[in-house]
Design an enzyme around this catalytic site. Structure first.
Site, PDB file in Angstrom:
ATOM      1  N   GLU A   1      10.146  15.236  15.867  1.00  0.00           N
ATOM      2  CA  GLU A   1      10.663  15.203  14.412  1.00  0.00           C
ATOM      3  C   GLU A   1       9.693  16.273  13.416  1.00  0.00           C
ATOM      4  OE1 GLU A   1       9.225  11.567  12.014  1.00  0.00           O
ATOM      5  OE2 GLU A   1      11.369  11.649  11.462  1.00  0.00           O
TER       6      GLU A   1
ATOM      7  N   LYS B   1       0.735  -1.149  -0.024  1.00  0.00           N
ATOM      8  CA  LYS B   1      -0.042  -0.059  -0.007  1.00  0.00           C
ATOM      9  C   LYS B   1       0.924   1.285   0.124  1.00  0.00           C
ATOM     10  CE  LYS B   1      -1.753   2.716   2.917  1.00  0.00           C
ATOM     11  NZ  LYS B   1      -1.565   4.049   1.997  1.00  0.00           N
TER      12      LYS B   1
ATOM     13  N   GLU C   1       9.984   0.963  10.567  1.00  0.00           N
ATOM     14  CA  GLU C   1      11.056   1.856  10.232  1.00  0.00           C
ATOM     15  C   GLU C   1      10.501   3.334  10.372  1.00  0.00           C
ATOM     16  OE1 GLU C   1      13.013   4.614   8.873  1.00  0.00           O
ATOM     17  OE2 GLU C   1      13.103   3.738   6.731  1.00  0.00           O
TER      18      GLU C   1
ATOM     19  N   GLY D   1       3.187   3.915  13.513  1.00  0.00           N
ATOM     20  CA  GLY D   1       3.870   2.487  13.646  1.00  0.00           C
ATOM     21  C   GLY D   1       3.142   1.853  14.960  1.00  0.00           C
TER      22      GLY D   1
ATOM     23  N   GLY E   1       6.963   5.053   8.279  1.00  0.00           N
ATOM     24  CA  GLY E   1       6.155   6.216   8.558  1.00  0.00           C
ATOM     25  C   GLY E   1       6.429   6.700   9.890  1.00  0.00           C
ATOM     26  N   SER E   2       5.554   7.444  10.260  1.00  0.00           N
ATOM     27  CA  SER E   2       5.351   8.049  11.580  1.00  0.00           C
ATOM     28  C   SER E   2       5.457   6.786  12.920  1.00  0.00           C
ATOM     29  CB  SER E   2       4.136   9.166  11.791  1.00  0.00           C
ATOM     30  OG  SER E   2       3.081   8.274  11.812  1.00  0.00           O
ATOM     31  N   THR E   3       6.000   7.316  13.864  1.00  0.00           N
ATOM     32  CA  THR E   3       6.161   6.577  14.997  1.00  0.00           C
ATOM     33  C   THR E   3       4.823   6.299  15.656  1.00  0.00           C
ATOM     34  OG1 THR E   3       8.553   7.082  15.520  1.00  0.00           O
ATOM     35  CG2 THR E   3       7.054   6.292  17.417  1.00  0.00           C
ATOM     36  N   GLU E   4       4.002   7.285  15.588  1.00  0.00           N
ATOM     37  CA  GLU E   4       2.491   7.146  15.945  1.00  0.00           C
ATOM     38  C   GLU E   4       1.782   6.020  15.213  1.00  0.00           C
ATOM     39  OE1 GLU E   4       0.571  10.968  14.916  1.00  0.00           O
ATOM     40  OE2 GLU E   4      -1.262  10.288  15.798  1.00  0.00           O
TER      41      GLU E   4
ATOM     42  N   CYS F   1      13.777  10.421   7.207  1.00  0.00           N
ATOM     43  CA  CYS F   1      13.645   9.953   8.199  1.00  0.00           C
ATOM     44  C   CYS F   1      14.977  10.265   9.139  1.00  0.00           C
ATOM     45  CB  CYS F   1      13.115   8.479   8.352  1.00  0.00           C
ATOM     46  SG  CYS F   1      13.955   7.635   7.268  1.00  0.00           S
TER      47      CYS F   1
HETATM   48  P1  NAI Z   1       1.822   8.391   8.298  1.00  0.00           P
HETATM   49  O1  NAI Z   1       2.680   7.475   9.240  1.00  0.00           O
HETATM   50  O2  NAI Z   1       0.419   8.515   8.628  1.00  0.00           O
HETATM   51  O3  NAI Z   1       1.882   7.503   6.819  1.00  0.00           O
HETATM   52  C1  NAI Z   1       2.589   6.434   6.415  1.00  0.00           C
HETATM   53  C2  NAI Z   1       1.984   5.555   5.823  1.00  0.00           C
HETATM   54  O4  NAI Z   1       1.042   4.865   6.519  1.00  0.00           O
HETATM   55  C3  NAI Z   1       0.857   5.882   4.485  1.00  0.00           C
HETATM   56  O5  NAI Z   1       0.908   4.991   3.694  1.00  0.00           O
HETATM   57  C4  NAI Z   1      -0.081   5.966   5.165  1.00  0.00           C
HETATM   58  O6  NAI Z   1      -1.523   5.714   4.396  1.00  0.00           O
HETATM   59  C5  NAI Z   1      -0.103   4.888   6.242  1.00  0.00           C
HETATM   60  N1  NAI Z   1      -1.093   4.940   7.598  1.00  0.00           N
HETATM   61  C6  NAI Z   1      -1.493   6.104   8.127  1.00  0.00           C
HETATM   62  N2  NAI Z   1      -2.380   5.877   9.031  1.00  0.00           N
HETATM   63  C7  NAI Z   1      -2.509   4.317   9.076  1.00  0.00           C
HETATM   64  C8  NAI Z   1      -3.107   3.315   9.933  1.00  0.00           C
HETATM   65  N3  NAI Z   1      -4.000   3.750  10.928  1.00  0.00           N
HETATM   66  N4  NAI Z   1      -2.925   1.968   9.566  1.00  0.00           N
HETATM   67  C9  NAI Z   1      -2.151   1.697   8.476  1.00  0.00           C
HETATM   68  N5  NAI Z   1      -1.538   2.447   7.704  1.00  0.00           N
HETATM   69  C10 NAI Z   1      -1.777   3.689   7.996  1.00  0.00           C
HETATM   70  O7  NAI Z   1       2.489   9.695   8.027  1.00  0.00           O
HETATM   71  P2  NAI Z   1       1.862  10.990   7.574  1.00  0.00           P
HETATM   72  O8  NAI Z   1       0.725  11.679   8.283  1.00  0.00           O
HETATM   73  O9  NAI Z   1       1.942  11.051   6.150  1.00  0.00           O
HETATM   74  O10 NAI Z   1       3.303  11.968   8.287  1.00  0.00           O
HETATM   75  C11 NAI Z   1       3.302  12.535   9.608  1.00  0.00           C
HETATM   76  C12 NAI Z   1       4.611  12.600  10.124  1.00  0.00           C
HETATM   77  O11 NAI Z   1       5.100  11.288  10.102  1.00  0.00           O
HETATM   78  C13 NAI Z   1       5.671  13.171   9.337  1.00  0.00           C
HETATM   79  O12 NAI Z   1       5.632  14.536   9.549  1.00  0.00           O
HETATM   80  C14 NAI Z   1       6.961  12.537   9.489  1.00  0.00           C
HETATM   81  O13 NAI Z   1       7.221  13.260  10.835  1.00  0.00           O
HETATM   82  C15 NAI Z   1       6.485  11.161   9.616  1.00  0.00           C
HETATM   83  N6  NAI Z   1       7.007  10.320   8.562  1.00  0.00           N
HETATM   84  C16 NAI Z   1       8.125   9.728   8.617  1.00  0.00           C
HETATM   85  C17 NAI Z   1       8.477   8.881   7.811  1.00  0.00           C
HETATM   86  C18 NAI Z   1       9.831   8.006   7.740  1.00  0.00           C
HETATM   87  O14 NAI Z   1      10.234   7.870   6.669  1.00  0.00           O
HETATM   88  N7  NAI Z   1      10.209   7.614   8.890  1.00  0.00           N
HETATM   89  C19 NAI Z   1       7.785   9.200   6.470  1.00  0.00           C
HETATM   90  C20 NAI Z   1       6.631   9.670   6.451  1.00  0.00           C
HETATM   91  C21 NAI Z   1       6.151  10.425   7.408  1.00  0.00           C
END
Ligand code: NAI
Ligand code: MG
Length: 497
Positions: free
Chosen positions: A401, A195, A270, A253, A248-251, A304
């Protein structure tokens, strides 16, 4: 600048509604719903994409299960698997320009960066992992079973694929994150439901078609774009999925790890970072300044592992920070399609608001904004390269972050306190050290609690170099041979002779 400047294949790709890729076929979402992905440089609609949700995830998981249990994939030799993966790498390079344009349009990053980094790194990842397909081995083991005196055993381990893998990726490196996830999963013989992020679904959909062209059997990789709370959550919770991998975000995760508890599927994560970048006075000054700036401004700071906390030895603090400020002022921020652009827009209005809010909190809490700190222009989601100083350790800009082109700089005097200062974060993804003193660098590298420590360089990514986080930056490692462990089960076979 309009999308008419892109190649014909990309032009046609974005001007045709994109469908889900399930079981080797392009299909609409069961609900019939679609969503729009935007060009963050303009805020305008870029493409219409089928919106997968739980029903589509379920179909994709079933397809991946059939492909794992009954498809040709499971009967292929490791060499055949490796050859398909190598072809995927070759085809990515043949379509380098298409992929680079899609990344720039969908994510915003400069075309030159996508061409030089994202696309070749993705191709190399598939090639590197292609080589591992034939080198996945178990061990033979000597047993000394105390309650079976005189008995003889032949015992060995097998490394087997885990099964159906769910993968959820972010928007900062849309193609590369797909490659990091798919490479080790395929090398080890799993099948996948991927996804992509709702902000950047295009590269993964294009890749799906390239993978089919390379000979990947139907159902081995299924790509279901959709939103996190619907498609993402359904994938993480699905009891037919044997392993979930998330970036993605720790939250989120944490949410993914919780959703995985239903069937106790394997989990790798990650997550975020707040990585310290440490400059000693004995470092080559110009190299360190360029390195400190690159560590935070690369990819708009949406990285990240970004070096977002800059610590400089006190007697060179002013000079180094002034140098980073000069770099920040000189960076050409603009539409990634413009060949002069060095930094593109942030991914979305939401991300722009998030970064702006951090700057607001920094101002309120009394930090000095040395350069930048504001949105740039009215069109698109551009943000000025920003350097903040005079912070206190309790400020949000220091601890959280930001995920934008924003670095907080602080001087240090006491070398004994340095590791503690660097480690004063719930994260542990990366760190940088700039010095000519090799012993000092390696001794400090040992003390830093982070998955990657760069010495006199930063943001070096290589398919052979494992990547991942200590503490709340994640579980497990991607890339390198370590990644294979996250995609295999170990079976111990014990025979009494
Ligand atoms: P996010 O963590 O919400 O999104 C990342 C992925 O997770 C996307 O594919 C999203 O559709 C999916 N996702 C979102 N909620 C989900 C859930 N409940 N269950 C399963 N999958 C879910 O990140 P977002 O909101 O786009 O960005 C927020 C913050 O996250 C950023 O400001 C940054 O601090 C951090 N982030 C960190 C990344 C990294 O590479 N470690 C990459 C993107 C964001
Ligand atoms: Mg987009």
């Amino acid at each position: 600048m309009s999308t008419t400047t892109v190649g014909k294949r990309v032009h046609d790709f974005i001007n045709t509604p994109r469908q889900l890729f399930i079981d080797g076929a392009l299909v609409d979402a069961r609900s019939g719903k679609t969503f729009e992905t935007l060009n963050p440089a303009t805020g305008e609609t870029l493409a219409t994409v089928a919106e997968g949700d739980a029903a589509d995830i379920d179909l994709a998981v079933q397809a991946a299960r059939r492909a794992f249990d009954h498809g040709p994939w499971g009967h292929m030799t490791a060499s055949e698997r490796g050859r398909i993966m190598w072809r995927i790498g070759d085809l990515i390079m043949e379509h380098l320009e298409d992929f680079a344009e899609l990344e720039t349009l969908d994510n915003g990053k400069p075309l030159n960066v996508a061409r030089a980094a994202d696309v070749p790194l993705a191709a190399e990842l598939f090639r590197y992992m292609a080589g591992w397909a034939t080198k996945i081995e178990g061990n033979t083991i000597s047993l000394s079973v105390p309650y079976a005196p005189g008995a003889q055993f032949h015992a060995y381990t097998l490394r087997e694929p885990i099964g159906v893998v769910g993968q959820i990726i972010p928007w900062n490196f849309p193609l590369l994150m797909a490659a990091w996830k798919l490479g080790p999963a395929l090398a080890t013989g799993n099948t996948v439901v991927l996804k992509p992020a709702e902000q950047t679904p295009l590269a993964a959909l294009y890749l799906a078609e390239i993978m089919a062209e390379a000979g990947l059997p139907d159902g081995v990789v299924n790509v279901v774009p959709g939103f996190g709370e619907t498609a993402g959550d359904a994938l993480a919770a699905h009891v037919g999925v044997d392993k979930i991998a998330f970036t993605g975000s720790t939250e989120v995760g944490r949410l993914v790890a919780n959703a995985a508890t239903g069937n106790l599927k394997k989990v790798s994560l990650e997550l975020g970072g707040k990585s310290p970048n440490i400059v000693f006075s004995d470092a080559d000054r110009q190299t360190a300044i360029a390195g400190a700036a690159g560590a935070i401004f690369f990819n708009q700071g949406e990285c990240c592992v970004a070096g977002s906390r800059l610590y400089v030895q006190a007697d060179s603090f002013e000079e180094v920070v002034a140098g980073v400020v000069d770099v920040a002022k000189s960076i050409k921020v603009g539409n990634g399609l413009d060949p002069d652009t060095q930094m593109g827009p942030l991914i979305s209005e939401e991300q722009l608001a998030r970064v702006s809010a951090y700057l607001g909190s920094g101002r309120e809490q009394g930090a000095d904004i040395l350069v930048g700190g504001r949105r740039q222009g009215k069109l698109g989601y551009f943000f000025e390269p920003t350097v903040i100083a005079n912070t206190r350790p309790d400020m949000r800009v220091v601890n959280e972050e930001i995920f934008g082109p924003v670095v907080v700089a602080a001087p240090f005097d006491d070398i004994d306190q340095l590791a503690a200062m660097a480690n004063n974060t719930p994260y542990g993804l990366g760190a940088g050290i700039w010095t000519h003193d090799i012993s000092k660098a390696h001794l400090l590298a040992k003390k830093i609690r982070a998955g990657t420590v760069y010495i006199n360089c930063y943001n070096i990514f290589d398919a052979a170099l494992p990547f991942g986080g200590y503490k709340q930056s994640g579980w497990g490692r991607e890339m390198g041979h370590e990644a294979l462990e996250a995609y295999t089960e170990v079976k111990a076979v014990c025979a009494q002779l």
